[in-house]
Design a protein around this motif. Sequence first.
Motif, short mmCIF file in Angstrom:
data_model
loop_
_atom_site.label_atom_id
_atom_site.label_comp_id
_atom_site.label_asym_id
_atom_site.label_seq_id
_atom_site.Cartn_x
_atom_site.Cartn_y
_atom_site.Cartn_z
N GLY A 1 -5.89 45.68 -7.04
CA GLY A 1 -6.21 44.77 -5.93
C GLY A 1 -7.69 44.44 -5.80
N GLU A 2 -8.46 44.67 -6.87
CA GLU A 2 -9.91 44.44 -6.84
C GLU A 2 -10.28 43.01 -6.40
N ILE A 3 -9.50 42.04 -6.80
CA ILE A 3 -9.80 40.64 -6.41
C ILE A 3 -8.69 40.08 -5.50
N GLY A 4 -8.02 40.97 -4.81
CA GLY A 4 -6.98 40.53 -3.87
C GLY A 4 -5.75 40.03 -4.59
N THR A 5 -5.08 39.06 -3.99
CA THR A 5 -3.89 38.48 -4.61
C THR A 5 -4.34 37.44 -5.63
N VAL A 6 -3.87 37.59 -6.85
CA VAL A 6 -4.28 36.66 -7.91
C VAL A 6 -3.41 35.40 -7.83
N PHE A 7 -4.08 34.24 -7.85
CA PHE A 7 -3.37 32.97 -7.78
C PHE A 7 -3.47 32.12 -9.05
N ARG A 8 -4.57 32.36 -9.81
CA ARG A 8 -4.77 31.44 -10.93
C ARG A 8 -5.58 32.11 -12.04
N THR A 9 -5.24 31.78 -13.28
CA THR A 9 -6.06 32.18 -14.43
C THR A 9 -6.35 30.93 -15.25
N ILE A 10 -7.63 30.77 -15.57
CA ILE A 10 -8.04 29.64 -16.41
C ILE A 10 -8.67 30.22 -17.66
N LEU B 1 -3.77 31.65 -23.82
CA LEU B 1 -2.43 31.97 -23.31
C LEU B 1 -2.25 33.47 -23.14
N THR B 2 -2.88 34.25 -24.02
CA THR B 2 -2.81 35.70 -23.87
C THR B 2 -3.39 36.13 -22.52
N TRP B 3 -4.49 35.49 -22.14
CA TRP B 3 -5.09 35.83 -20.84
C TRP B 3 -4.19 35.38 -19.69
N VAL B 4 -3.61 34.20 -19.84
CA VAL B 4 -2.67 33.74 -18.80
C VAL B 4 -1.51 34.73 -18.69
N PHE B 5 -0.98 35.11 -19.84
CA PHE B 5 0.20 35.99 -19.82
C PHE B 5 -0.12 37.41 -19.41
N LEU C 1 -0.91 37.03 -15.52
CA LEU C 1 0.05 36.42 -14.58
C LEU C 1 1.51 36.75 -14.89
N TYR C 2 1.81 37.12 -16.12
CA TYR C 2 3.21 37.41 -16.49
C TYR C 2 3.43 38.89 -16.72
N HIS C 3 2.57 39.49 -17.54
CA HIS C 3 2.77 40.90 -17.91
C HIS C 3 2.82 41.81 -16.69
N LEU C 4 2.01 41.48 -15.69
CA LEU C 4 1.90 42.36 -14.51
C LEU C 4 2.96 42.07 -13.46
N GLN C 5 3.78 41.05 -13.69
CA GLN C 5 4.89 40.81 -12.75
C GLN C 5 5.86 42.00 -12.83
N PRO C 6 6.42 42.43 -11.68
CA PRO C 6 7.40 43.53 -11.75
C PRO C 6 8.57 43.15 -12.65
N GLU C 7 9.08 44.13 -13.40
CA GLU C 7 10.12 43.87 -14.40
C GLU C 7 11.31 43.11 -13.80
N GLY D 1 7.80 31.19 -8.65
CA GLY D 1 8.29 32.35 -7.89
C GLY D 1 7.18 33.32 -7.54
N HIS D 2 6.10 33.25 -8.25
CA HIS D 2 4.97 34.16 -8.00
C HIS D 2 3.76 33.43 -7.44
N ASN D 3 3.92 32.13 -7.25
CA ASN D 3 2.85 31.32 -6.64
C ASN D 3 1.57 31.36 -7.46
N THR D 4 1.72 31.36 -8.78
CA THR D 4 0.54 31.39 -9.64
C THR D 4 0.61 30.27 -10.68
N ILE D 5 -0.59 29.90 -11.14
CA ILE D 5 -0.69 28.89 -12.19
C ILE D 5 -1.70 29.37 -13.22
N GLY D 6 -1.35 29.19 -14.49
CA GLY D 6 -2.29 29.49 -15.57
C GLY D 6 -2.62 28.22 -16.32
#
Length: 390
Positions: free
Chosen positions: A158-167, A208-212, A215-221, A252-257
Motif C-alpha cells: 500500500g506504499e502508493i495507496g490504491t493503484v489505478f494506472r500503469t504507463i 506490457l510486463t510492467w502493466v501485467f 495490474l494483473y499479477h497482483l490481482q487476487p487469484e 473489474g479492478h478499475n485500472t488501466i495500463g
Amino acid sequence: MATGNPYTLKWGIMATGGIAETFCKDLLCDPAVRGANDVRHEIVAVSSSSSSQRAAEFLQRIDGAFDAKTYGSYAELVVDPNVDIIYVATPHSHHFQNTMLALEAGKHVLCEKAFTVTAAQTRKLVETAKAKNLFLMEAVWTRYFPLSIKVRELITSGEIGTVFRTIGDLSINLHAKEGSGLQFSDSHRMVNPDLAGGATLDLGVYPLTWVFQTLYHLQPEQDKEAPTVIASSNKYTTGADENTAIICSFPGHNTIGIASTTIRADTDPENLIPAVRIQGSEGEIQVFAPAYRPLKYKVVKRNGEAQTFDYPQPADPARKNWGHGMFWEADECARCLRDGKLESATLPWKESIVIMETMEEALKQGGITYPELITTDVYDPKSPLNTGNQ
Ligand SMILES: NC(=O)C1=CN([C@@H]2O[C@H](COP(=O)(O)OP(=O)(O)OC[C@H]3O[C@@H](n4cnc5c(N)ncnc54)[C@H](OP(=O)(O)O)[C@@H]3O)[C@@H](O)[C@H]2O)C=CC1
Ligand SMILES: O=C1OC[C@@H](O)[C@H](O)[C@H]1O
C-alpha cells in the motif's frame, strides 16, 4: 539462506546469437556474487543450427567449460542425456517449433521472449509441458530483478495507496542516420516478418510486463481479469510494426495500463524521464529506463516527497566484472526444478497466455500479420525452423 550443497542445473544452449552469449556469460558468473548460495549453473552443451564449428566458437567466446558438448543441430542437443534444461535463444518465429522439439525430447525449457507468435502456440506449449510433466518458462528476465520484486512488494503493502494506472514505454531509436529507413536490413530479425519481427513482439513485451506485473499479477487469484485491449500500430516498409500503443483495461479492478513502443525514437534521450510510472491514490513509483533492465526507482508521494533507490548490477570480478541480470531468471528455473515445480509463480503459464493473447489482439488491431509457417500451432520436428533451413 539454504544450507548444504547448492542445486546444480545443467543447461543446453539452443542458438549462438547475441542474447545467448549474454545469458551464458551470466550463467557462468559465481552465484555467490549475487547472494545466491542455494543454486548453481553449468553449461554442458551448446548447439548451432548452422554448424558445430559455430557452436565451438561460441563456447570459446563465452569462456565456457572445455568439455561442454558442441552440436551442429538443435535435434542433437535435445537428446543429450546430460542436459536438464534447454535455453531457446532463436528468433520469435522459431520459438514454438524449437520449444516443442525440446519438450517432445523430454527436456525442460526456458524460452526467450516473445514466447511465441500466437496465443494458440503458447497454449500448445503449456499443454505439452503439463502433459509431459516438464518445466516451462518464458524468459522475461525483468520480472526476476530484485527491483521488480521490491516494486511488487511496495504495491502490495500500500506504499502508493490504491493503484489505478500503469504507463510503460520501451522505445529505441533505430532510425537510419540517412534516409527514412531503419539502421538494419529488411532481413534483420527486428523487422523481418518471416522472423516475427516488429516492435510489439521484440520490445512491447517489456512495457506490457510492467502493466501485467503491477495490474494483473497482483490481482487476487479468484478475481483474475484479463484486459480488454485497444491498440494501434504504424507499419514499417516490411509490414512489421515500428510504432505501437496498447491500452489494457481491467474494468473489474478499475485500472488501466498503457504500453507503448517504437523503434523510431528513444524512451528517455536525457536519462531523466521514467520508463514506467505506477500511479496510485497516495503517490507513484517511477522506474527508470531501460524498462527491461530496471536498476533505479523513485517513490513520489502525493505531498511531493520523493526518494530514489538504486539497485546496482552485481558483477563477478572473476569473470571480467560481468553481470547483466539474466542470472536471476536462471536461478528461478533452478529453484523451480529443485522444488519440483513445472511453472514459475512469478510468471505463471496462465499469465504468459494472457500476455500473448494481449499482443496477438494488439497486432490484429494494428493490421500486422505473419506467415503460416511461423503461426501454425502444429508441431513438426522436420520444420525448417527446427532444421536450420529457415
Ligand atoms: N532478454 C533479452 O534481453 C533479449 C532477448 N532477445 C530475444 O532473444 C531471441 C534472439 O535474439 P538475438 O540473440 O538478439 O538474435 P540473433 O540474431 O543475434 O541470434 C539468433 C540466433 O538464432 C539462430 N537462428 C536460427 N535460425 C535463424 C534464422 N532464420 N535467422 C536468424 N537466426 C536464426 C542463430 O543461431 P545458430 O546459427 O547458432 O542456430 C542466431 O544466431 C529473440 O527472441 C529476442 O527477442 C534478444 C535480445 C535481448
Ligand atoms: O529483449 C530485448 O531487449 C533489449 C533490446 O535491445 C532487444 O532488441 C530486445 O530483443
